[in-house]
Scaffold this active site. Structure first.
Site: not given
Ligand code: ADP
Length: 464
Positions: A69, A72, A285-286, A363
């Protein structure tokens, strides 16, 4: 008279180009990078011979990857629309066959039909249904279908003017034969839209819907993190249907809220709506990765950071190599490990050890792999020395222990450096995480401003 006895399975329709409204790039929103990457495919299809004469090189196969969705199919149709060429659609599941050889024949027919109309685009949705590495009972049949696809792709010349675009949400599950050079060798990510993309998609699909003044696309976009373009379109449709059931004169915010809840709670649960708490956790986190990238000497420069999911990742921090990296120094590898550690350390610092999540597993894998190569291949451990180890040759238990200790040391030293750094920069981490929740995507400049407490472009300005 036909008794029906001769019929072998259901008759399948011939492949015909998709009819209907021409789709243009301007109908697809929030995926500017993917559109940019598809521009030369359009140029090629407009005039394949000229393109080849000028020495342009083009892949025969383009793989669009991303959640269901995200647009593409729409993008592939837009490429056809921009170039003015016919669009042949097939879904990988169409080739799942009941009878031996039927799938392979369908593939042959598809390519034959497209070649008759070249230049043309063939679009194969759910490529993994044909080209996945799965091991099921009907694997043998599917192998034939897959082989036929490979034969067809190898069989046409570039100058022929047929481009195959395929879509999948699981690029890593594809048979490696499919992604070899000369086949699907160009991969383009079609990510979920960030807040700005969602505003654009909502505006696009809300044209022609009569909404009450309380309906603000910016507010709707804020409340729908994780929604795909299809989810958003669906939300608008459901809201409109609900309004007409109630015989309302306008579609109101209430109708939109109702439709959103239906999609979020929906039985299918296809959408990836992100709860606020989860978004904040991803943002920390990011944000941790990003701050470490920013403050660590030797780290690749920060490019951008986002807390919108992509592939299996809940968020992404991307860095840009300065120039082509021919060799990488010890300092740079250590920095690489540190940046990997940033996410997990940030989580622990903010939420406490008991609340650590498994979100950092990739990670840790990446950091371990770097540390392992440093010790075993690149002679970067003083204890182990300039020796090369591979996993095949026998090795003494003592040596093995030493190598493992050194790998763990590298990782733990990195972790300790990052704990010190992020503890010192905790205020900046808070600022960055909250800005990420609001803006979802920030480039390096914006990150620098946010952590200094400087204003960045106003959210409404961004959303124009
Ligand atoms: P996919 O092929 O990635 O599963 P589709 O292209 O089939 O997604 O999208 C389904 C519908 O959702 C589209 O026809 C369109 O109405 C809407 N949609 C999805 N993504 C976008 C987008 N990026 N911009 C505008 N509309 C979109």
């Amino acid at each position: 008279e036909n008794s029906g006895l001769m019929k072998a399975g259901p008759r399948q329709a011939e492949f015909m180009p998709t009819e209907g409204k021409t789709v243009k790039f301007s109908d697809v929103h929030g995926v500017d990078e993917a559109k940019e990457e598809l521009k030369d495919v359009v140029a090629f299809l407009k005039d394949p011979t000229a393109f080849a004469t000028l020495g342009g090189k083009l892949p025969k196969g383009v793989l669009l990857t991303g959640h269901p969705g995200t647009g593409k199919t729409l993008l592939a149709r837009a490429v056809a629309g921009e170039a003015g060429v016919p669009f042949f659609f097939a879904s990988g599941s169409d080739f799942e066959e009941v009878y031996v050889g039927v799938g392979a024949k369908r593939v042959r027919d598809l390519f034959a039909a497209a070649r008759k109309k070249e230049p043309a685009i063939i679009f194969i949705d759910e490529l993994d249904a044909v080209g996945g590495k799965r091991s099921s009972r009907d694997q043998q049949y599917m192998k034939q279908t897959l082989n036929q696809l490979l034969v067809e792709m190898d069989g046409f010349m570039q100058s022929e003017g047929v481009i195959v675009i395929a879509a999948t949400n699981f690029p890593e599950s594809l048979d490696s034969a499919l992604v070899r050079p000369g086949r699907f060798d160009r991969h383009i990510a079609v990510p979920l839209p960030d807040i700005r993309g969602r505003v654009q998609i909502l505006n696009h699909h809300m044209k022609g819907v009569t909404c009450s003044p309380d309906v603000d696309p910016t507010i709707l976009a804020r409340g729908t993190p994780g929604f795909s373009g299809a989810d958003l379109h669906n939300m608008i449709n459901q809201a409109a249907i609900q309004a007409s059931k109630e015989r309302a004169t306008h579609v109101t915010l209430k109708h939109f809220e109702w439709a959103k809840d239906r999609i979020v709670m929906g039985a299918e649960r296809k959408s990836t709506f992100i709860e606020h708490e989860d978004k904040l956790l991803t943002a920390y986190h990011e944000g941790g990765h990003a701050l470490v990238a920013l403050y660590t000497d030797g780290a690749m420069p920060l490019h951008k950071v986002t807390c919108v999911p992509r592939g299996h990742a809940l968020g992404v921090t991307s860095q840009l190599p300065k120039n082509d990296r021919f060799s990488v120094s010890l300092k740079e590898y250590k920095a690489e490990i540190d940046v990997c550690m940033g996410g997990r350390v940030a989580e622990e610092l903010i939420y406490g050890r008991d609340y650590l999540t498994s979100g950092a597993s990739s990670d840790i894998r990446a950091a371990t792999s770097t540390a392992s190569s440093m010790v075993k291949s690149w002679g970067m451990s003083d204890k182990v020395g300039p020796v090369y180890y591979n996993d095949r040759d026998p090795i003494s238990p003592v040596r093995k222990q030493e190598i493992e200790d050194e790998i763990r040391n590298l990782l733990q030293q990195g972790e300790a450096r990052v704990v010190a750094l992020l503890t010192e920069k905790k205020e900046e981490l808070h600022k960055l995480a909250h800005a990420l929740v609001e803006y979802e995507t920030l480039n390096a400049d914006e990150v620098r401003k946010v952590i200094k407490g400087e204003p960045i472009r106003n959210i409404t300005e961004i959303l124009q």
